[in-house]
Design a protein around this motif. Structure first.
Motif, mmCIF file in Angstrom:
data_model
loop_
_atom_site.group_PDB
_atom_site.id
_atom_site.type_symbol
_atom_site.label_atom_id
_atom_site.label_comp_id
_atom_site.label_asym_id
_atom_site.label_seq_id
_atom_site.Cartn_x
_atom_site.Cartn_y
_atom_site.Cartn_z
ATOM 1 N N PHE A 175 0.836 -1.187 0.000
ATOM 2 C CA PHE A 175 0.000 0.000 0.000
ATOM 3 C C PHE A 175 0.878 1.246 0.000
ATOM 4 C CE2 PHE A 175 -2.626 -3.200 2.313
ATOM 5 C CZ PHE A 175 -3.623 -3.306 1.358
ATOM 6 N N THR A 176 0.360 2.308 -0.566
ATOM 7 C CA THR A 176 1.103 3.562 -0.598
ATOM 8 C C THR A 176 0.242 4.702 -0.065
ATOM 9 O OG1 THR A 176 0.382 4.224 -2.817
ATOM 10 C CG2 THR A 176 2.330 2.790 -2.671
ATOM 11 N N TYR A 177 0.907 5.834 0.153
ATOM 12 C CA TYR A 177 0.235 7.069 0.539
ATOM 13 C C TYR A 177 0.440 8.116 -0.546
ATOM 14 C CZ TYR A 177 -0.111 5.178 5.284
ATOM 15 O OH TYR A 177 -0.406 4.390 6.383
ATOM 16 N N ALA A 178 -0.524 9.015 -0.673
ATOM 17 C CA ALA A 178 -0.431 10.133 -1.608
ATOM 18 C C ALA A 178 -1.052 11.352 -0.939
ATOM 19 C CB ALA A 178 -1.155 9.811 -2.915
ATOM 20 N N LEU A 179 -0.786 12.527 -1.489
ATOM 21 C CA LEU A 179 -1.390 13.746 -0.952
ATOM 22 C C LEU A 179 -2.868 13.798 -1.338
ATOM 23 C CD1 LEU A 179 1.349 16.440 -1.686
ATOM 24 C CD2 LEU A 179 0.818 15.355 0.510
ATOM 25 N N LEU A 180 -3.714 14.031 -0.350
ATOM 26 C CA LEU A 180 -5.150 14.069 -0.606
ATOM 27 C C LEU A 180 -5.499 15.145 -1.622
ATOM 28 C CD1 LEU A 180 -8.017 13.095 0.078
ATOM 29 C CD2 LEU A 180 -8.051 14.751 1.947
ATOM 30 N N GLU A 181 -4.872 16.306 -1.524
ATOM 31 C CA GLU A 181 -5.223 17.401 -2.425
ATOM 32 C C GLU A 181 -4.880 17.081 -3.879
ATOM 33 O OE1 GLU A 181 -1.190 20.174 -2.083
ATOM 34 O OE2 GLU A 181 -3.059 20.854 -1.165
ATOM 35 N N GLU A 182 -3.935 16.142 -4.098
ATOM 36 C CA GLU A 182 -3.582 15.746 -5.456
ATOM 37 C C GLU A 182 -4.420 14.569 -5.954
ATOM 38 O OE1 GLU A 182 1.075 17.239 -5.566
ATOM 39 O OE2 GLU A 182 0.659 15.080 -5.424
ATOM 40 N N ARG A 183 -5.094 13.882 -5.051
ATOM 41 C CA ARG A 183 -5.927 12.736 -5.436
ATOM 42 C C ARG A 183 -7.392 13.109 -5.604
ATOM 43 N NH1 ARG A 183 -4.910 7.652 -6.972
ATOM 44 N NH2 ARG A 183 -5.670 6.435 -5.212
ATOM 45 N N VAL A 184 -7.863 14.063 -4.798
ATOM 46 C CA VAL A 184 -9.297 14.377 -4.765
ATOM 47 C C VAL A 184 -9.487 15.886 -4.869
ATOM 48 C CG1 VAL A 184 -11.432 14.157 -3.457
ATOM 49 C CG2 VAL A 184 -9.687 12.382 -3.274
ATOM 50 N N PRO A 185 -10.225 16.363 -5.869
ATOM 51 C CA PRO A 185 -10.469 17.801 -5.998
ATOM 52 C C PRO A 185 -11.173 18.364 -4.766
ATOM 53 C CG PRO A 185 -11.185 16.609 -7.962
ATOM 54 C CD PRO A 185 -10.884 15.578 -6.922
ATOM 55 N N ALA A 186 -10.885 19.618 -4.464
ATOM 56 C CA ALA A 186 -11.545 20.298 -3.338
ATOM 57 C C ALA A 186 -13.043 20.402 -3.623
ATOM 58 C CB ALA A 186 -10.945 21.677 -3.139
ATOM 59 N N GLN A 187 -13.838 20.334 -2.544
ATOM 60 C CA GLN A 187 -15.280 20.436 -2.686
ATOM 61 C C GLN A 187 -15.828 21.460 -1.703
ATOM 62 O OE1 GLN A 187 -17.322 16.687 -2.924
ATOM 63 N NE2 GLN A 187 -16.356 16.383 -4.909
ATOM 64 N N LYS A 188 -17.062 21.851 -1.926
ATOM 65 C CA LYS A 188 -17.701 22.827 -1.048
ATOM 66 C C LYS A 188 -17.747 22.295 0.379
ATOM 67 C CE LYS A 188 -22.012 25.412 -0.383
ATOM 68 N NZ LYS A 188 -23.400 25.623 -0.864
ATOM 69 N N GLU A 189 -17.366 23.136 1.328
ATOM 70 C CA GLU A 189 -17.342 22.714 2.723
ATOM 71 C C GLU A 189 -18.746 22.679 3.310
ATOM 72 O OE1 GLU A 189 -14.702 24.865 5.210
ATOM 73 O OE2 GLU A 189 -12.921 24.449 3.988
ATOM 74 N N LYS A 190 -18.918 21.807 4.294
ATOM 75 C CA LYS A 190 -20.163 21.747 5.059
ATOM 76 C C LYS A 190 -19.921 22.316 6.446
ATOM 77 C CE LYS A 190 -21.758 17.355 2.974
ATOM 78 N NZ LYS A 190 -22.970 17.816 2.271
ATOM 79 N N THR A 191 -20.963 22.852 7.039
ATOM 80 C CA THR A 191 -20.865 23.263 8.439
ATOM 81 C C THR A 191 -20.887 22.012 9.313
ATOM 82 O OG1 THR A 191 -23.258 23.393 8.766
ATOM 83 C CG2 THR A 191 -22.137 25.368 7.904
ATOM 84 N N TYR A 192 -20.577 22.191 10.592
ATOM 85 C CA TYR A 192 -20.625 21.058 11.524
ATOM 86 C C TYR A 192 -22.014 20.437 11.542
ATOM 87 C CZ TYR A 192 -20.936 18.490 15.893
ATOM 88 O OH TYR A 192 -21.167 17.505 16.826
ATOM 89 N N ASP A 193 -23.054 21.258 11.655
ATOM 90 C CA ASP A 193 -24.416 20.719 11.710
ATOM 91 C C ASP A 193 -24.796 20.021 10.413
ATOM 92 O OD1 ASP A 193 -24.713 21.576 14.284
ATOM 93 O OD2 ASP A 193 -26.218 23.119 13.865
ATOM 94 N N GLU A 194 -24.366 20.550 9.282
ATOM 95 C CA GLU A 194 -24.660 19.904 8.002
ATOM 96 C C GLU A 194 -23.985 18.537 7.915
ATOM 97 O OE1 GLU A 194 -25.208 23.788 5.029
ATOM 98 O OE2 GLU A 194 -23.220 22.919 5.375
ATOM 99 N N SER A 195 -22.740 18.470 8.374
ATOM 100 C CA SER A 195 -22.003 17.202 8.345
ATOM 101 C C SER A 195 -22.635 16.190 9.292
ATOM 102 C CB SER A 195 -20.543 17.432 8.726
ATOM 103 O OG SER A 195 -19.901 18.271 7.797
ATOM 104 N N LEU A 196 -22.998 16.650 10.484
ATOM 105 C CA LEU A 196 -23.614 15.766 11.462
ATOM 106 C C LEU A 196 -24.945 15.237 10.943
ATOM 107 C CD1 LEU A 196 -23.564 14.493 14.286
ATOM 108 C CD2 LEU A 196 -24.641 16.597 15.159
ATOM 109 N N ALA A 197 -25.733 16.108 10.336
ATOM 110 C CA ALA A 197 -27.020 15.687 9.776
ATOM 111 C C ALA A 197 -26.815 14.681 8.645
ATOM 112 C CB ALA A 197 -27.798 16.899 9.276
ATOM 113 N N GLU A 198 -25.823 14.927 7.798
ATOM 114 C CA GLU A 198 -25.569 14.034 6.663
ATOM 115 C C GLU A 198 -25.155 12.643 7.136
ATOM 116 O OE1 GLU A 198 -25.342 12.834 2.725
ATOM 117 O OE2 GLU A 198 -26.066 14.770 3.485
#
Length: 355
Positions: A175-198
């Motif tokens: 297994f290997t590691y890579a930088l997250l920002e180079e593997r997955v495009p940035a996405q719109k952030e959620k608030t804490y309550d939005e994340s908890l609800a999701e």
């Protein structure tokens, strides 16, 4: 509603009975996260729910970063849909770091050391490089940071929890590691309550009927956080009290057709087991005649939502040796369904199975 009914309804919510999803990433997204420290068997967790997929197809979705494997909940390895990684880490990482705090202190890792290691990791992986655990450890050693064993695990897990790294492309069997920002495009952030609800909505839709204690155990969030999440989304769910416990679930599963009476070969740590604190609902045959001691954490054989035995595989060069043991003798129908389960696993693996 009885405990046996709960087990059958979970076959529907967990997509084991049937599913309309097409991709492995869609299934992982539905479940929120899939425990994945046993890599090969965790891929089968997806495969048994999506019978048109094979091991190689799922492996490609992981290599293409549609699915990530990282530390996320409790803490242990999990599969997660790439599009969910950032908001879920923001929600769950503080709890995992709190659980890990004792080991951080024991291995004498402080904030300064974490920051130094993050800088080293970033420089080593920049430019879409994918390095193994040992290769990253060599980079630490060059800067006089000695980090074998548990200390190295803590350093890399912390970098995962900070959203710095995730899994890279497998090199052979490593297994290997890579930088997250180079593997997955940035996405719109959620608030804490939005994340908890999701997360709360995903959990009870994909694992209901389930209790708040089940949700807290699975997610690693506090019971207070789980209660808050349920308050936000409770209009989407109904509840039933069974044996003095309140179970929440999507009422739509009550309208599903009669479940398929299939035998399923559950891999070790499947979400049908690990998704709950209380597993009594699937242990209705535990005390039947001729039963032998077993652990629910073994790879188990399931029939109509109940554990009826255990199995294990030994992979040979060109085939798989499969061994099994049942709690009680199978009926003729169950024997046929067991053969069908073997055939499904054979299709998934691409190897002949001797049993």
């Amino acid at each position: 509603m009885t405990l046996a009914d709960i087990a059958k309804l979970r076959l529907i919510s967990q997509q084991i009975d049937s599913s309309d999803f097409e991709s492995a990433a869609d299934m992982v997204k539905w479940l929120g996260a899939i425990q994945a420290q046993e890599y090969a068997q965790s891929k089968w967790s997806i495969g048994l729910r999506l019978q048109h997929l094979t091991d190689s197809i799922i492996e490609k979705e992981i290599s293409d970063a549609h699915i990530l494997r990282t530390h996320l909940l409790r803490p242990t390895w999990h599969f997660i849909a790439a599009e969910d990684i950032r908001w879920m880490l923001k929600l769950t990482a503080p709890r995992v770091n709190a659980v890990n705090a004792y080991m951080y202190r024991k291995t004498e890792i402080d904030a300064k050391t974490f920051n130094r290691c993050h800088d080293i990791i970033t420089k080593a992986l920049q430019g879409n490089k994918h390095l193994t655990r040992e290769q990253l450890n060599s980079e630490f050693a060059k800067k006089n940071i000695m980090a074998d064993g548990v200390k190295l695990a803590c350093l890399l897990m912390h970098a995962e929890l900070e959203g710095l790294i995730c899994n890279g492309i497998t090199q052979g069997k490593q297994f290997t590691y890579a930088l997250l920002e180079e593997r997955v495009p940035a996405q719109k952030e959620k608030t804490y309550d939005e994340s908890l609800a999701e997360l709360t909505q995903r959990y009870f839709k994909s694992r209901g009927p389930a209790t708040l204690k089940d949700y807290s155990t699975w997610s690693g969030l506090t019971l207070a956080e789980c209660k808050k999440g349920l308050e936000i989304v409770k209009s989407h769910f109904t509840s039933k009290t069974v044996e003095n416990e309140t179970y929440y679930f999507d009422p739509a599963i009550l309208d599903a057709k009669k479940i398929n009476s299939r035998v399923e070969l559950l891999p070790i740590y499947d979400e049908f087991i690990m998704g709950y604190k209380d597993r009594d609902a699937i242990l209705q045959h535990k005390n039947t005649l001729n039963s032998k001691p077993f652990s629910v954490f073994d790879p188990t054989i399931l029939y109509e939502g109940q554990i009826m035995g255990t199995w294990k595989r030994v992979i040979k060069q060109k085939h798989i040796e499969l061994k099994y043991e049942f709690i009680k003798p199978l009926t003729k129908i169950q024997k046929t369904e067991f053969d069908n389960a073997i055939n499904r696993f054979e299709h998934y693996s691409g190897l002949y199975i001797n049993y």
